[in-house]
Design a protein around this motif. Structure first.
Motif, short mmCIF file in Angstrom:
data_model
loop_
_atom_site.label_atom_id
_atom_site.label_comp_id
_atom_site.label_asym_id
_atom_site.label_seq_id
_atom_site.Cartn_x
_atom_site.Cartn_y
_atom_site.Cartn_z
N GLU A 1 0.62 -1.18 0.03
CA GLU A 1 -0.09 -0.30 -0.05
C GLU A 1 1.34 1.26 0.04
N ASN A 2 1.88 1.34 0.76
CA ASN A 2 3.41 2.19 0.45
C ASN A 2 4.08 2.34 -0.23
N TRP A 3 4.19 1.43 -0.79
CA TRP A 3 5.38 1.32 -1.88
C TRP A 3 5.01 1.09 -3.43
N PHE A 4 6.10 1.88 -4.31
CA PHE A 4 5.67 2.35 -5.50
C PHE A 4 6.53 1.88 -6.53
N ILE A 5 6.37 0.94 -7.43
CA ILE A 5 7.64 0.27 -7.81
C ILE A 5 7.42 0.85 -9.24
N ILE A 6 8.40 1.46 -9.70
CA ILE A 6 8.95 2.39 -10.85
C ILE A 6 10.15 1.39 -11.60
N ASP A 7 9.79 0.63 -13.01
CA ASP A 7 10.47 0.14 -13.66
C ASP A 7 11.45 1.29 -14.35
N SER A 8 12.57 1.75 -13.20
CA SER A 8 13.69 2.85 -13.87
C SER A 8 14.46 2.15 -15.01
N SER A 9 14.12 1.18 -16.40
CA SER A 9 15.42 0.86 -16.79
C SER A 9 15.26 1.61 -18.26
N SER A 10 13.70 2.00 -18.60
CA SER A 10 14.55 3.50 -19.86
C SER A 10 14.47 4.40 -18.84
N ASP A 11 13.99 5.29 -20.45
CA ASP A 11 14.57 6.96 -20.59
C ASP A 11 14.52 7.00 -19.33
N VAL A 12 15.52 8.71 -19.16
CA VAL A 12 14.77 9.02 -17.50
C VAL A 12 13.30 9.58 -17.21
N ASP A 13 12.71 9.97 -18.98
CA ASP A 13 11.31 11.11 -19.12
C ASP A 13 10.24 10.31 -18.85
N THR A 14 10.58 8.73 -19.26
CA THR A 14 9.49 8.77 -19.25
C THR A 14 9.80 7.34 -18.04
#
Ligand SMILES: Nc1ncnc2c1ncn2[C@@H]1O[C@H](COP(=O)(O)OP(=O)(O)O)[C@@H](O)[C@H]1O
Ligand SMILES: [Mg+2]
Length: 212
Positions: free
Chosen positions: A181-194
């Motif tokens: 509920e308080n964690w957000f998994i962000i895929d950070s393998s793409s470019d900075v803006d995405t």
């Protein structure tokens, strides 16, 4: 709101925090950005010990207690005093890093680490945590390039073996998935803006929900 960014070396925490800072300030919010280790007078000295690659042989208990010492100063002198005066506090790393690096990475008992962390942070815990997640080879490649351009040596972790980083990445995913509920998994393998678009979507969502 107390926001924390977590993730392996080179996952993009520093870059994304800068973008989020600007995004929130442009919308009129007051924002305080901080980091662990190294955001206090004592912490700066501890950071130099912890991150310099000449200390690659540091004992695992020495490492834990230095991180905890840095954190005590950080919570007491930076986070707590600013929590009520800013709309957002954004911290680059938190006690979760200890749980993951020293627990999942070095095999130290998680209950013991939770006990120590709790002794240091008490109820000053983040409201939301962004996990910037990317494969270890992508993160390490970025981080090693970044370190090669710095004039101070902060590459002790970049010099750890691949399996260590893999355990750290998996540890983060394990914690994030078990406290959704308080964690957000962000895929950070793409470019900075995405990557930033994904973060922005989450932030706008909880700002809007907070208003309702
Ligand atoms: N999405 C991305 N794509 C390509 N390079 C990136 C990306 N995010 C960050 N970088 C670069 O990779 C390096 C590591 O990013 P940084 O934000 O310092 O990671 P962290 O703070 O998580 O260790 C920096 O040089 C940064 O400019
Ligand atoms: Mg960083």
């Amino acid at each position: 709101m107390y926001l924390v960014f977590e993730g392996i070396e080179g996952s993009g925490k520093s870059v994304q925090i800068k973008l989020l800072y600007q995004f929130l300030v442009d919308r009129g919010y007051s924002v305080f950005v901080t980091k662990e280790p190294g955001s206090t007078l004592i912490g700066t000295e501890i950071r130099a010990i912890l991150l310099n690659s000449r200390n690659i042989n540091i004992h695992k208990s020495t490492e834990i207690f230095l991180y905890l010492a840095d954190r005590s100063e950080h919570i007491d002198k930076v986070v707590k005093p600013n929590l009520n005066s800013f709309d957002f506090i954004i911290s680059d790393r938190s006690f979760y890093s200890t749980l993951v690096y020293q627990g999942f990475g070095r095999g130290i008992d998680l209950n013991f680490l939770n006990y120590l962390n709790n002794f240091v942070v008490g109820d000053t815990v983040p409201d939301k945590i962004f996990l910037l997640d990317c494969p270890v080879d992508i993160g390490l490649k970025r981080a090693l390039t970044r370190e090669s351009l710095k004039d101070i040596d902060e590459s002790r972790f970049e010099n750890e073996n691949f399996d260590f980083h893999k355990r750290v990445r998996d540890g983060y995913l394990n914690i994030a998935n078990s406290s959704r509920e308080n964690w957000f998994i962000i895929d950070s393998s793409s470019d900075v803006d995405t990557v930033f678009d994904s973060i922005k979507r989450v932030v706008v969502d909880f700002i809007d929900n907070g208003r309702n």
